[in-house]
Design a protein around this motif. Sequence first.
Motif, short mmCIF file in Angstrom:
data_model
loop_
_atom_site.label_atom_id
_atom_site.label_comp_id
_atom_site.label_asym_id
_atom_site.label_seq_id
_atom_site.Cartn_x
_atom_site.Cartn_y
_atom_site.Cartn_z
N SER A 119 -1.34 -7.99 12.74
CA SER A 119 -1.73 -6.50 12.71
C SER A 119 -2.74 -6.07 11.83
O SER A 119 -2.03 -6.31 10.42
N VAL A 120 -3.80 -5.87 11.95
CA VAL A 120 -4.93 -5.21 11.03
C VAL A 120 -4.85 -3.81 11.26
O VAL A 120 -5.33 -3.24 12.26
N ASN A 121 -4.52 -3.08 10.12
CA ASN A 121 -4.66 -1.52 10.29
C ASN A 121 -3.67 -0.89 11.30
O ASN A 121 -4.24 0.21 11.82
N GLY A 122 -2.75 -1.56 11.59
CA GLY A 122 -1.74 -1.14 12.86
C GLY A 122 -2.23 -1.61 14.22
O GLY A 122 -1.62 -1.25 15.17
N LYS A 123 -3.21 -2.14 14.28
CA LYS A 123 -3.81 -2.75 15.56
C LYS A 123 -3.51 -4.25 15.72
O LYS A 123 -3.83 -4.91 15.02
N ASN B 255 -1.93 -5.86 5.87
CA ASN B 255 -1.90 -6.44 7.37
C ASN B 255 -0.60 -7.48 7.62
O ASN B 255 -0.23 -8.10 6.40
N LYS C 207 0.83 -1.19 -0.03
CA LYS C 207 -0.04 -0.13 0.09
C LYS C 207 0.70 1.42 0.07
O LYS C 207 0.35 2.39 -0.08
N THR D 188 -6.88 -11.63 6.21
CA THR D 188 -6.67 -11.84 7.49
C THR D 188 -6.61 -13.27 7.87
O THR D 188 -6.75 -13.76 9.21
N THR E 293 -2.87 -6.64 1.35
CA THR E 293 -3.76 -6.00 2.49
C THR E 293 -2.99 -4.90 3.26
O THR E 293 -3.67 -4.18 3.87
#
Length: 590
Positions: A515-519, A496, A454, A536, A494
């Motif tokens: 880690s999904v969107n930094g979380k 992720n 991205k 994911t 993605t």
Amino acid sequence: MQPTAPVAPYAPATPAAPVAPAAYTAPAAPVAPVPPVTDAATAPHPNEAALAKPKRKMLPFIILAAAAAVLVITVVGVLMWTGVISISFFGAPASAAGTYAQNEQYVAYIKDGELHIAHAKSQASFEATSDLLSGETFRNSMISNIYVASNLVQMTKNGSRLFYPDRIISDGSYNLFTRTVSGNGKTTGEAVRLDTDIRGGYRVSEDGKNAFYVRGDAKSLYSHNMKERSERIASDVEGFIINGNGTRIYYSDSEANIYYKNRNAATEKVDSESTFIGTSPDFATVYYTKDGTLYRKKQGETKERISAGVSSVIMLYDSGELYYTKETDTDDKTIDVLCYYDGTSETRIGSTTDFNYSLAIGSTKPVLVYSINTDDKEESEYRIAVKAKDTAIDVSKTFRFPRLNPSATKLYYIDDYNENRNSGDLWSADVTDDGLKQAAQLYEDVNIYRINSKGAVHHYSELNRAGTAADLYLEGKTVDTDVLINSEVEIGNTGNLLYYTDYNSNRDRGTLNISVNGKPAMIADDVSMFAPLGGTVAVYLIVEGSANTGDIYCYDGSKDRKRIDTDVAMLMPIYLTGSGGVVSASSYNW
């Protein structure tokens, strides 16, 4: 053909050789961690000594007994589906090599010495082979090295047909099988043997209806239509490449003659004693070198000379643009001059500068970061070319790790690199048609960094004393702490990430996180191997105690563990048919 970055002209500091998966033994931690190669940049140099490496010249006709993509187990024993190894009958650029695309529904694994296939979300699995490594002595000696054949498991994108090897013997040859698959892996057709004595890799059209392979001591290239050997295309074949639907083929023989075959027409000889470079996306035009001259030939037409005196080809783009070097005599020495070809004419970039090697390459448009030799043997100068426009990069002697984002519109690098601390300041600069804009500092104390699909930057900082773990950041914000260096893997495109924390190098396992969107979220402890699939979704292997096998599970975002199978020795990827590039006809070097 989608171009990718050439193989790095020097080896990264991290070990490249896979670790025997049966033992799950991790090699020593790297002294200077280095980001792995992406399709937008070659591996950065870990220290100044790397700059003294000899310049890369045009390769002669070669065969490397390797697959076009391999299973890489990194310093952490992490499973990563990665990249391209240049093979067979092409020269410098990896545009000829292509890339493997991974199936995002199914995963392969080894259990009791045989190949098994599972649909991750449904957990349905089946045993595909009956004698994967044929012969007891060979089986016992090679079971831990079966990763060599990891790119030989392929599947159509819709998951309806599987291709795989069986009865691999000690000379590296094998039988090629296929079977139909339906119902998310719950129903499989009978195994059908396509052919025997296959040498090297094979390639299947995107729709799974035609397979191409080289077999026997005569190295005969065949096609198979899933019913019978439909055609013997040629013999004495050393390497070949097909387009996505299998209608156009280029191949080369042991005398470095290149041929073109349209499946609806007679074979056409391209040229003799030549080195294959790559093709246009539609396979109608081929690029190659002969006696130091770079040619382009459209099928049915006469060859066209692009340039003479070419010493190496750096990159071929889908547009027909090229970067290459030419040997040029000056008053006191012979140097390599960088050249850009726009599809019509050649421009020499810096007619008196001595090209050293490329450091980062735009994968979709002509942008090249490179170094040149200077009169001071201890120092190199760094420059960036955008098409034919060339400018110097204003950096210090401790310039490290240049990388381009996927669109080649930004250059990133570490400057003021401290080798004792293995860190420096991360900078970025916009890349435009007019050249490189003013750079701006992003972050301090950066150990290593990567750019995801991205275009987002994630980096490590605060390396621990052992040099094995650090804090992981995404766009400057903390993702997690005590993250094992180089363990993070992007799931598809993605953004992720999967990665390890609390990794125990004595036990070769750690805590797997996503880690999904930094979380961040923890998936499981005691994980010794994992594989990203899509979105994911991931598959991971848990080994308990001192065993060398364990249970594999599917993670799909839910809290419940979904066990796929038990007593598994290792995971393997499944690649999509129609992907990949040049196929070597040499047997694997077991």
